[in-house]
Design a protein around this motif. Sequence first.
Motif, short mmCIF file in Angstrom:
data_model
loop_
_atom_site.label_atom_id
_atom_site.label_comp_id
_atom_site.label_asym_id
_atom_site.label_seq_id
_atom_site.Cartn_x
_atom_site.Cartn_y
_atom_site.Cartn_z
N GLY B 168 -1.58 -29.22 32.28
CA GLY B 168 -2.93 -28.68 32.25
C GLY B 168 -3.03 -27.32 32.92
O GLY B 168 -2.06 -26.82 33.51
N GLY B 169 -4.19 -26.78 32.77
CA GLY B 169 -4.44 -25.48 33.39
C GLY B 169 -5.93 -25.31 33.54
O GLY B 169 -6.67 -26.30 33.61
N THR B 170 -6.39 -24.09 33.55
CA THR B 170 -7.80 -23.81 33.72
C THR B 170 -8.25 -22.90 32.58
O THR B 170 -7.43 -22.18 32.01
CB THR B 170 -8.03 -23.10 35.08
N GLY B 171 -9.51 -23.00 32.23
CA GLY B 171 -10.07 -22.09 31.24
C GLY B 171 -11.50 -21.79 31.64
O GLY B 171 -12.08 -22.51 32.46
N PHE B 172 -12.07 -20.71 31.10
CA PHE B 172 -13.46 -20.41 31.44
C PHE B 172 -14.21 -19.87 30.23
O PHE B 172 -13.61 -19.25 29.35
CB PHE B 172 -13.54 -19.42 32.62
N LEU B 173 -15.49 -20.15 30.22
CA LEU B 173 -16.32 -19.74 29.07
C LEU B 173 -16.44 -18.21 29.03
O LEU B 173 -16.59 -17.57 30.07
CB LEU B 173 -17.72 -20.33 29.20
N ILE B 174 -16.34 -17.65 27.81
CA ILE B 174 -16.54 -16.20 27.70
C ILE B 174 -17.72 -15.86 26.81
O ILE B 174 -18.07 -14.70 26.65
CB ILE B 174 -15.26 -15.48 27.20
N ASN B 175 -18.32 -16.85 26.18
CA ASN B 175 -19.63 -16.61 25.57
C ASN B 175 -20.45 -17.89 25.63
O ASN B 175 -19.95 -18.94 26.06
CB ASN B 175 -19.50 -16.02 24.16
N THR B 176 -21.68 -17.82 25.23
CA THR B 176 -22.54 -18.98 25.37
C THR B 176 -22.33 -20.00 24.26
O THR B 176 -22.86 -21.10 24.32
CB THR B 176 -24.03 -18.55 25.35
N LYS B 177 -21.54 -19.63 23.25
CA LYS B 177 -21.35 -20.52 22.10
C LYS B 177 -20.11 -21.41 22.27
O LYS B 177 -19.64 -21.99 21.31
CB LYS B 177 -21.22 -19.70 20.82
N GLY B 178 -19.57 -21.48 23.45
CA GLY B 178 -18.47 -22.40 23.70
C GLY B 178 -17.09 -21.83 23.48
O GLY B 178 -16.14 -22.55 23.22
N LEU B 219 -10.06 -20.71 23.10
CA LEU B 219 -10.38 -22.06 22.61
C LEU B 219 -11.85 -22.10 22.23
O LEU B 219 -12.69 -21.48 22.88
CB LEU B 219 -10.13 -23.10 23.71
N GLN B 220 -12.15 -22.85 21.19
CA GLN B 220 -13.55 -23.01 20.80
C GLN B 220 -13.93 -24.48 21.00
O GLN B 220 -13.26 -25.37 20.47
CB GLN B 220 -13.74 -22.60 19.33
N ILE B 221 -15.00 -24.73 21.75
CA ILE B 221 -15.46 -26.11 21.93
C ILE B 221 -16.09 -26.58 20.61
O ILE B 221 -16.95 -25.90 20.04
CB ILE B 221 -16.51 -26.20 23.06
N VAL B 222 -15.60 -27.72 20.12
CA VAL B 222 -16.13 -28.21 18.84
C VAL B 222 -16.84 -29.55 19.04
O VAL B 222 -17.13 -30.25 18.08
CB VAL B 222 -14.99 -28.38 17.80
N ASP B 223 -17.12 -29.87 20.26
CA ASP B 223 -17.72 -31.17 20.57
C ASP B 223 -19.24 -31.07 20.50
O ASP B 223 -19.84 -30.18 21.08
CB ASP B 223 -17.28 -31.57 21.99
N SER B 224 -19.85 -32.04 19.79
CA SER B 224 -21.31 -31.97 19.62
C SER B 224 -22.04 -32.26 20.93
O SER B 224 -23.21 -31.91 21.07
CB SER B 224 -21.76 -32.93 18.54
N SER B 225 -21.35 -32.88 21.88
CA SER B 225 -22.03 -33.20 23.13
C SER B 225 -22.08 -32.01 24.09
O SER B 225 -22.68 -32.09 25.15
CB SER B 225 -21.34 -34.38 23.83
N PHE B 226 -21.43 -30.89 23.69
CA PHE B 226 -21.45 -29.70 24.56
C PHE B 226 -22.80 -29.01 24.47
O PHE B 226 -23.29 -28.70 23.39
CB PHE B 226 -20.34 -28.74 24.14
N LYS B 227 -23.41 -28.81 25.62
CA LYS B 227 -24.70 -28.12 25.64
C LYS B 227 -24.48 -26.64 25.97
O LYS B 227 -24.02 -26.31 27.07
CB LYS B 227 -25.61 -28.75 26.70
N ALA B 228 -24.81 -25.79 25.00
CA ALA B 228 -24.58 -24.35 25.21
C ALA B 228 -25.49 -23.82 26.31
O ALA B 228 -26.68 -24.09 26.30
CB ALA B 228 -24.85 -23.60 23.91
N PRO B 229 -24.92 -23.09 27.28
CA PRO B 229 -25.77 -22.51 28.32
C PRO B 229 -26.58 -21.34 27.77
O PRO B 229 -26.23 -20.76 26.74
CB PRO B 229 -24.76 -22.01 29.36
N ALA B 230 -27.66 -21.01 28.44
CA ALA B 230 -28.52 -19.91 27.97
C ALA B 230 -27.81 -18.57 28.16
O ALA B 230 -27.89 -17.68 27.31
CB ALA B 230 -29.84 -19.92 28.73
#
Lengths: 187, 369
Positions: B168-178, B219-230
């Motif tokens: 494993g490693g770490t990742g961080f969001l770079i836009n609000t769309k996951g 990476l793109q989050i493709v999970d429907s349970s992900f709530k996009a931040p504002a």
Amino acid sequence: MKADNETLLLRGLAKNDRKAIETIYREHYNLVQALVLKNNGTAEDAKDVFQEAMIVLYEKAKSESFTLTSQLGTFIYSVCRRIWLKRLMHQNRFMIAEEGELELIGVEAEVEEQEQHNHEFATMEKAIGSLGEPCKSLLEAFYLEKRNMQDIALSFGYTNADNAKTQKYKCLMRLKKLFFSTYNSNA
Amino acid sequence: MDELKMLEQIERYINGQMSPDERVQFEQLRKTNPEIDQMVVEHTFFVHQFTHFDEIKKFKSKLNDIHIDLAEKGAIQSTRLQGRAKVVYLVNKYKRVAAIAASIAGITAIALSSLVVSVSPKAPAKEIAQLSRQIDALKRKDQELNQELNQVKNHVTTAPPDITYKTGGTGFLINTKGLLATNAHVIQNASHVVIQGNNGKDYAVQVVFMDMAKDLALLQIVDSSFKAPASLPYAIKQTPGELAEPVFTLGYPRNEIVYGEGYLSAKTGFKGDTMTYQIAIAANPGNSGGPILNKAGEVVGILSTKQTSAEGVVFATQSKFIHRAIDSLRRQDTAFGKVKLPNAGSLKNLDRTQQVKKIKDFVFMVKVN
């Protein structure tokens, strides 16, 4: 007869008459171009040098005290030759082709004066360039087009002439500052 | 505003708009007050300069006009050399200069390359250890494993498959769309990748971009349970960080998010690699792919590797390559045409605890099988 003609041409030039300028251009340009091309220059250089000489002549023609002491062609050729020689020296290059048969007169003072004018011109160009709008148009409207403040206030959208006056004053002070900072530091 | 009034007087005086009485008075004033006299002289000079400039400018353009006109009519010798003649002319004029320039350039190139070869550091490549983490598989109970296996057998779900994630490693969001950034080495050879948020929840992701050379993956989050931040609290910087700039990172060297701080110690990375920075920071396997943030809370890099022979020497991919990656994604796939990276953060004047509090929800653990 020829001298009379040349006096007329100069008078025309002083009035910024296109016909007169065209005539002088037509008669004297080729010789200058040949000189520059023979001496390490391009046609573009020739055009620059000739037009510089035309400006010298124009300034002279406008001053009432000026009378031509030589033929017009000799004057133009001498000025051009002097300007080109100086430019070549600036680039550490020298005249190669010496031309024996053409008459020359001393024009050092004229060329020197023109250099000063060029410096002033460049300084003003830079100052106006960094002045920006609407200051540039405002000053032009007042000092060049000589429009009155009432009229300027109306077309620039100031509420009254006093307002426009204040703006003009501020713009003028800024331009003066820009101009003199360069002008004095190089003088 | 007295000066304004004075200027107006001076202008009226210069333009001869004063009545004879006024004029006499003003001239008296000039004589007695050298300051005003100086102003008159200066203003006259300046107005002359201003009008003269315009006059000469117009005269010059008229000369140009006439020049073109006469050249076209053939009244003066054509000034333009055309086609071959011009080339021959230019070649003759500049061949000596060109020859000198070419030989100088050649000598310089040879000298420089030999210099570079002789001074570049020679460290063996094995000194670099990628900081992905071997997750301790034993932690999970056998029972749990069996249960999960049964579940996989019994249900076919779209939810992230229940797998034991080994690295494993770490990742961080770079836009609000996951969209997330991480290291390419974290996810290479992966058959499954999921991310786990600070709240312990897993999200399914897809790898959309990978560049081994820059060690960067998106990476793109493709999970429907992900709530996009504002919005994202941090910006992704386009410009490189400064030497000695204090930086901090958040990552998952263990199952808990861990904070670390240090400083930017060199503007190039291992062996002078210009794509990375050298950073002095405490990092452990699992920190790979974490964001490197400056004190204003802007992302300046992605933590990637460390030098095994030295303690606290870590390299980070420069953040501008995230922008580059997005650019190339846009070209490949129109679905990413509208992707925008945050260019303004909201962390600038906060203290560090507040900054971290705001950032930690946007940093994820990347789990790979």
